[in-house]
Enzyme design. Structure first.
Site, mmCIF file in Angstrom:
data_model
loop_
_atom_site.group_PDB
_atom_site.id
_atom_site.type_symbol
_atom_site.label_atom_id
_atom_site.label_comp_id
_atom_site.label_asym_id
_atom_site.label_seq_id
_atom_site.Cartn_x
_atom_site.Cartn_y
_atom_site.Cartn_z
ATOM 1 N N GLY A 126 -37.027 1.371 10.264
ATOM 2 C CA GLY A 126 -36.505 0.240 9.496
ATOM 3 C C GLY A 126 -37.597 -0.448 8.706
ATOM 4 C CG HIS A 158 -35.012 -9.053 3.728
ATOM 5 N ND1 HIS A 158 -34.951 -9.297 5.082
ATOM 6 C CD2 HIS A 158 -35.874 -8.021 3.554
ATOM 7 C CE1 HIS A 158 -35.751 -8.437 5.710
ATOM 8 N NE2 HIS A 158 -36.321 -7.646 4.813
ATOM 9 C CE LYS A 162 -32.353 -6.038 4.702
ATOM 10 N NZ LYS A 162 -32.388 -4.598 4.391
HETATM 11 N N1 LIG Z 1 -37.766 1.187 5.943
HETATM 12 C C1 LIG Z 1 -38.396 0.411 5.052
HETATM 13 O O1 LIG Z 1 -39.635 0.218 5.101
HETATM 14 C C2 LIG Z 1 -37.590 -0.214 3.947
HETATM 15 C C3 LIG Z 1 -38.204 -0.964 2.947
HETATM 16 C C4 LIG Z 1 -37.431 -1.432 1.885
HETATM 17 C C5 LIG Z 1 -36.078 -1.142 1.840
HETATM 18 N N2 LIG Z 1 -35.522 -0.413 2.845
HETATM 19 C C6 LIG Z 1 -34.115 -0.013 2.815
HETATM 20 O O2 LIG Z 1 -33.942 0.968 1.793
HETATM 21 C C7 LIG Z 1 -32.601 0.924 1.317
HETATM 22 C C8 LIG Z 1 -32.592 0.795 -0.207
HETATM 23 O O3 LIG Z 1 -33.146 -0.435 -0.585
HETATM 24 P P1 LIG Z 1 -33.298 -0.824 -2.131
HETATM 25 O O4 LIG Z 1 -33.737 -2.238 -2.154
HETATM 26 O O5 LIG Z 1 -34.105 0.196 -2.833
HETATM 27 O O6 LIG Z 1 -31.764 -0.739 -2.607
HETATM 28 P P2 LIG Z 1 -31.194 -0.414 -4.048
HETATM 29 O O7 LIG Z 1 -29.759 -0.818 -4.009
HETATM 30 O O8 LIG Z 1 -32.087 -0.974 -5.098
HETATM 31 O O9 LIG Z 1 -31.274 1.191 -4.141
HETATM 32 C C9 LIG Z 1 -30.426 2.079 -3.472
HETATM 33 C C10 LIG Z 1 -30.281 3.287 -4.360
HETATM 34 O O10 LIG Z 1 -29.586 4.315 -3.658
HETATM 35 C C11 LIG Z 1 -28.713 4.929 -4.567
HETATM 36 N N3 LIG Z 1 -27.650 5.648 -3.860
HETATM 37 C C12 LIG Z 1 -26.635 5.144 -3.125
HETATM 38 N N4 LIG Z 1 -25.829 6.146 -2.707
HETATM 39 C C13 LIG Z 1 -26.370 7.298 -3.182
HETATM 40 C C14 LIG Z 1 -26.001 8.672 -3.109
HETATM 41 N N5 LIG Z 1 -24.902 9.071 -2.450
HETATM 42 N N6 LIG Z 1 -26.782 9.589 -3.722
HETATM 43 C C15 LIG Z 1 -27.897 9.215 -4.384
HETATM 44 N N7 LIG Z 1 -28.299 7.933 -4.510
HETATM 45 C C16 LIG Z 1 -27.535 6.990 -3.908
HETATM 46 C C17 LIG Z 1 -28.178 3.779 -5.428
HETATM 47 O O11 LIG Z 1 -27.589 4.235 -6.628
HETATM 48 C C18 LIG Z 1 -29.458 2.980 -5.645
HETATM 49 O O12 LIG Z 1 -30.180 3.445 -6.771
HETATM 50 C C19 LIG Z 1 -31.935 -0.257 2.042
HETATM 51 O O13 LIG Z 1 -31.246 0.240 3.168
HETATM 52 C C20 LIG Z 1 -33.130 -1.095 2.479
HETATM 53 O O14 LIG Z 1 -32.868 -1.911 3.574
HETATM 54 C C21 LIG Z 1 -36.244 0.036 3.886
HETATM 55 O O1 LIG Z 2 -35.565 -4.901 0.790
HETATM 56 C C1 LIG Z 2 -35.061 -4.482 1.847
HETATM 57 O O2 LIG Z 2 -33.850 -4.196 1.935
HETATM 58 C C2 LIG Z 2 -35.917 -4.269 3.032
HETATM 59 N N1 LIG Z 2 -35.396 -3.643 4.029
HETATM 60 C C3 LIG Z 2 -36.055 -3.300 5.244
HETATM 61 C C4 LIG Z 2 -35.332 -3.936 6.416
HETATM 62 O O3 LIG Z 2 -34.082 -3.940 6.433
HETATM 63 O O4 LIG Z 2 -36.000 -4.397 7.334
HETATM 64 C C5 LIG Z 2 -37.534 -3.552 5.224
HETATM 65 C C6 LIG Z 2 -37.922 -4.759 4.422
HETATM 66 C C7 LIG Z 2 -37.323 -4.721 3.014
#
Ligand SMILES: NC(=O)c1ccc[n+]([C@@H]2O[C@H](COP(=O)([O-])OP(=O)(O)OC[C@H]3O[C@@H](n4cnc5c(N)ncnc54)[C@H](O)[C@@H]3O)[C@@H](O)[C@H]2O)c1
Ligand SMILES: O=C(O)C1=N[C@H](C(=O)O)CCC1
Length: 269
Positions: A126, A158, A162
C-alpha cells in the site's frame, strides 16, 4: 537491443502512471517497453511521451495488456482493484514480475492473487516508500510496548481525488499496530465514525481519513492515553518516492522465485 529489464506501466495517464513512466525512462537500470490504458481512453494509440506533453518515447499506449506484458520482464501497476486483478492473471501468464501499488483491494480481491503468485513474482504494498515501511516496524514496536490504556488511531491525509479509504498505508500501519498488540486487525478496527457512535471501545484501532487539495500522503499513528500522547508521523512530499520504490521492487523481483512479497522483503527490513 538493450538487455535491461523491460517494464510495462499500466494506468499510464494516471498521477502515478506518469510518474512511473518518467522514473523508468530516467533510470539506467530498466527500459520502458509498454504503456497500458483502459479501453476507450484517449491516450490509446498515441506515443506515451507525447501524450504526457513531452518528447516521443517510441512506446505507443495500448489497451491490450497481454500483448504488452509478453514483451516485458515486469509490470508496474498503480490502477484500480478490478484492473489489478485482471493484470495479475495476465502477468502470471506472461511470467512477468507484477508490482502492485493499487490500494482499496478487499480481502477477497487479495485472496485472488494467490494462484497468480504460484506462476510469477508479485510484490504488493500500500506504500512503496522506505519511510512508511520503516514506520510499520516502529508502530509494531510501540504498540507492543504499550497496553490498551493507549488508544491507537491512524490518521491519514490525502488529495481530493483519492477514491479509497482508509488508505492502503493506513491499513498497513493498522495491521502493524494490531500485530504489536497480538490481535487481528479485523477484530478491532473502527472505521468511519458517524452519529451516536458510543464511547471508544478499549483496544480498538481507529481510522480517520482526511481528503483535501493536493496533499500527496501523510500518516500519523497516534497512541493516546490519559495525560500523554505519542504520535509517529510520515509525510510524503513527492510522488516520485513511490515510483522509485516500485521500480526497485520490479528489479528486485527479477531474482526471486514465484510468490507474493511486500516492500519489507524488497528493502530487507
Ligand atoms: N502503493 C503506493 O505506494 C501508492 C502510491 C500512490 C498511489 N497508490 C495507489 O495507486 C492507485 C492509482 O493512484 P493514482 O493517483 O495514480 O490514480 P489515477 O486515477 O490518477 O490513475 C489511475 C489510472 O488507472 C487507469 N486504469 C483504471 N482501470 C484501468 C484498466 N482496466 N486498464 C488500464 N488502466 C486503467 C485509469 O485510467 C487511470 O489513468 C490508487 O489505488 C492509489 O491509492 C499507491
Ligand atoms: O495518492 C494516493 O492514492 C496514495 N495512495 C497510497 C495509499 O492509499 O496509502 C499511498 C499514498 C498515496
Amino acid at each position: 537491443m538493450s538487455d535491461l529489464p523491460g517494464i510495462v506501466v499500466t494506468g499510464a495517464s494516471g498521477r502515478m502512471g506518469q510518474m512511473l513512466i518518467k522514473t523508468v525512462v530516467e533510470s539506467d537500470k530498466a527500459r520502458l517497453v509498454g504503456a497500458v490504458e483502459r479501453e476507450g481512453h484517449d491516450w490509446v494509440g498515441r506515443d506515451v511521451g507525447e501524450a504526457m506533453g513531452s518528447v516521443a518515447l517510441g512506446v505507443t499506449v495500448t489497451d491490450e495488456p497481454l500483448e504488452a506484458f509478453s514483451k516485458a520482464q515486469a509490470v508496474i501497476d498503480f490502477t484500480a482493484p478490478a484492473a489489478t486483478l485482471q493484470f495479475a492473471k495476465l502477468a502470471a501468464q506472461a511470467r512477468a514480475v507484477h508490482v502492485i501499488g493499487t490500494t482499496g483491494m478487499s480481502d477477497e480481491d487479495i485472496a485472488q492473487l494467490e494462484p497468480c503468485g504460484r506462476h510469477a513474482v508479485i510484490v504488493r504494498a500500500g506504500n512503496m516508500s522506505l519511510g512508511v515501511n520503516l514506520l510499520t516496524l516502529l508502530t509494531q514496536k510501540v504498540a507492543a510496548a504499550l497496553d490498551e490504556d493507549f488508544d491507537i488511531e491512524v490518521i491519514e491525509y490525502h488529495h481530493r481525488h483519492k477514491v479509497d479509504a482508509p488508505s492502503g498505508t493506513a491499513l498497513m500501519l493498522g495491521e502493524a499496530a494490531a500485530a504489536g498488540r497480538g490481535v487481528a486487525l479485523n477484530d478491532v478496527a473502527d472505521r468511519g465514525r458517524d452519529g451516536i457512535t458510543g464511547a471508544r471501545k478499549r483496544g480498538d484501532i481507529g481510522f480517520t481519513a482526511i481528503r483535501g487539495g493536493d496533499i500527496i500522503g501523510e500518516h500519523d499513528v497516534m497512541f493516546a492515553a490519559d495525560g500523554e500522547q505519542i504520535v509517529l508521523r510520515h509525510k510524503a512530499t513527492d510522488r516520485s518516492l513511490f515510483a522509485k520504490g516500485a521500480l526497485k521492487a520490479a528489479l528486485w523481483g527479477q531474482d526471486q522465485k514465484p510468490g507474493e512479497y511486500d516492500m519489507l522483503d524488497v528493502l530487507g527490513l
